[in-house]
Design an enzyme around this catalytic site. Sequence first.
Site, PDB file in Angstrom:
ATOM      1  NE  ARG A 113      -3.888  -2.116   2.245  1.00  0.00           N
ATOM      2  CZ  ARG A 113      -3.678  -3.437   2.320  1.00  0.00           C
ATOM      3  NH1 ARG A 113      -2.477  -3.915   2.603  1.00  0.00           N
ATOM      4  NH2 ARG A 113      -4.678  -4.276   2.121  1.00  0.00           N
ATOM      5  CG  HIS A 161      -0.853  -5.528  -4.372  1.00  0.00           C
ATOM      6  ND1 HIS A 161       0.260  -5.432  -3.567  1.00  0.00           N
ATOM      7  CD2 HIS A 161      -1.613  -6.521  -3.819  1.00  0.00           C
ATOM      8  CE1 HIS A 161       0.184  -6.309  -2.576  1.00  0.00           C
ATOM      9  NE2 HIS A 161      -0.953  -6.986  -2.702  1.00  0.00           N
ATOM     10  CG  HIS A 170       0.302 -11.382  -4.090  1.00  0.00           C
ATOM     11  ND1 HIS A 170      -0.512 -12.249  -3.392  1.00  0.00           N
ATOM     12  CD2 HIS A 170       0.126 -10.179  -3.525  1.00  0.00           C
ATOM     13  CE1 HIS A 170      -1.158 -11.567  -2.453  1.00  0.00           C
ATOM     14  NE2 HIS A 170      -0.783 -10.308  -2.514  1.00  0.00           N
ATOM     15  CG  ASP A 228      -2.450  -7.984   5.164  1.00  0.00           C
ATOM     16  OD1 ASP A 228      -1.368  -7.957   4.530  1.00  0.00           O
ATOM     17  OD2 ASP A 228      -3.540  -7.643   4.668  1.00  0.00           O
ATOM     18  CD  GLU A 246       2.357 -10.251  -0.618  1.00  0.00           C
ATOM     19  OE1 GLU A 246       2.173  -9.159  -1.173  1.00  0.00           O
ATOM     20  OE2 GLU A 246       1.603 -10.671   0.286  1.00  0.00           O
TER      21      GLU A 246
HETATM   22  C1  BGC Z   1      -1.942  -7.521   1.123  1.00  0.00           C
HETATM   23  C2  BGC Z   1      -3.343  -7.782   1.630  1.00  0.00           C
HETATM   24  C3  BGC Z   1      -4.243  -7.903   0.455  1.00  0.00           C
HETATM   25  C4  BGC Z   1      -3.742  -8.995  -0.433  1.00  0.00           C
HETATM   26  C5  BGC Z   1      -4.564  -9.061  -1.660  1.00  0.00           C
HETATM   27  C6  BGC Z   1      -1.541  -8.667   0.283  1.00  0.00           C
HETATM   28  O1  BGC Z   1      -0.267  -8.438  -0.216  1.00  0.00           O
HETATM   29  O2  BGC Z   1      -1.043  -7.313   2.170  1.00  0.00           O
HETATM   30  O3  BGC Z   1      -3.773  -6.771   2.475  1.00  0.00           O
HETATM   31  O4  BGC Z   1      -5.561  -8.147   0.843  1.00  0.00           O
HETATM   32  O5  BGC Z   1      -2.424  -8.758  -0.796  1.00  0.00           O
HETATM   33  O6  BGC Z   1      -4.707 -10.322  -2.104  1.00  0.00           O
END
Ligand code: BGC
Length: 389
Positions: free
Chosen positions: A116, A141, A215, A287, A352
């Site tokens: 973010r 992203h 991801h 997260d 990640e």
């Molecule tokens: C984020 C999550 C998000 C997800 C989406 C992750 O990299 O940290 O907050 O919901 O990606 O699939």
Amino acid sequence: MTRIDPNMSRTWHRSVLGAAVLGMGVLLEGTSAGAGSMDETPFGNTQDGKAVNLYTLTNDRGASVKFIAYGGIITEINVPDRWGKLGNIVLGFKELADYESKNPYFGALIGRYGNRIGGAKFMLDGTQYQLAANNGPNSLHGGTKGFDKVVWAVEPVGGASGAAARLSYTSKDGEEGYPGTLTVRVVYTLTNDNELRIDYEATTDKPTVVNLTSHSYFNLAGDGTGGIDDHILTINADRYTPVDATLIPTGQLASVAGTPFDFRQGMPIGARIRSNDPQLVYGRGYDHNYVLNRSGSGLSLAARVYEPRSGRIMEISTTEPGVQFYSGNFLDSTLVGAAGQQYRQTDGFCLETQHFPDSPNKPSFPTTVLKPGETLKSTTIHKFSTDAS
Ligand code: BGC
């Protein structure tokens, strides 16, 4: 439905004579005797009519990694369990249409900015850049059409270490609000040691910010086998970056000691996930970005995951300063996987490797600024083994 014409499939094999030879008779670049092969087959067309191929990298031990040109999405990683049986350990869909319409970033290359950026804006050299707010007030992203939603150019590459492919994409100046033409190259290599190596490179013609990652959602017991609570996770980090209610780091580097975030000794992912810790409530589970313990700028161990039923082990090393541990909290049963089963919360986890979230607005975090004349280089290796090997 995707129609696949088998006549359109091609296979590249590494020649023992020291050059890569295309199955159809074309000589490709590559000078050293290598290993493995790359197969290419049609996967479907995007809604706007672009043909998308599926690629399979296979190493000399029979392990394979499949990915598509759309989003550079890794659709399968097939590695052995303790009995030597190959199984796919990443979540994914069957059809391109699903990847286009409802993908929670399964397997995708993420850019320009992984995770973010707070308030969907940042300042660089006195100019404010506005991004799409695609996650509450924030940008997530790379925005509305990030690197996970573009079609990458794919070519086989030479090299002795395994079967490899280079993915390339040039992001235009101003794309998704980011300054500078960004030229990105990512190489996926599947080595004969059952390592998936991801090498990233990027250059720009204007100062910009970049944070690239991959991801995949892992389930080392096998895609579609249920929850990942029993996976034993170790993260090589004494600190993590706590977040606010919208998952933007506060800027603090907090100690993991005495908290459910302490994975310095292997712990089942599910052991403390239901703790009444405000951080776990904000994320609906884990997260969070971990500040990796590192010495120097080379590859260093970020995390290790062990799955007791299958005996599979994944070790992740990276040149990056952080890793986002995401426990698949937003997965829900509206998503049906390639094997026909529905996914539920915590059916997969992501690790990640990255620079920290919201770094463009956090001067104290390692910088994500890339300037003309510089080349961003980053490497992450996933090493797969078992408790029998
Ligand atoms: C984020 C999550 C998000 C997800 C989406 C992750 O990299 O940290 O907050 O919901 O990606 O699939």
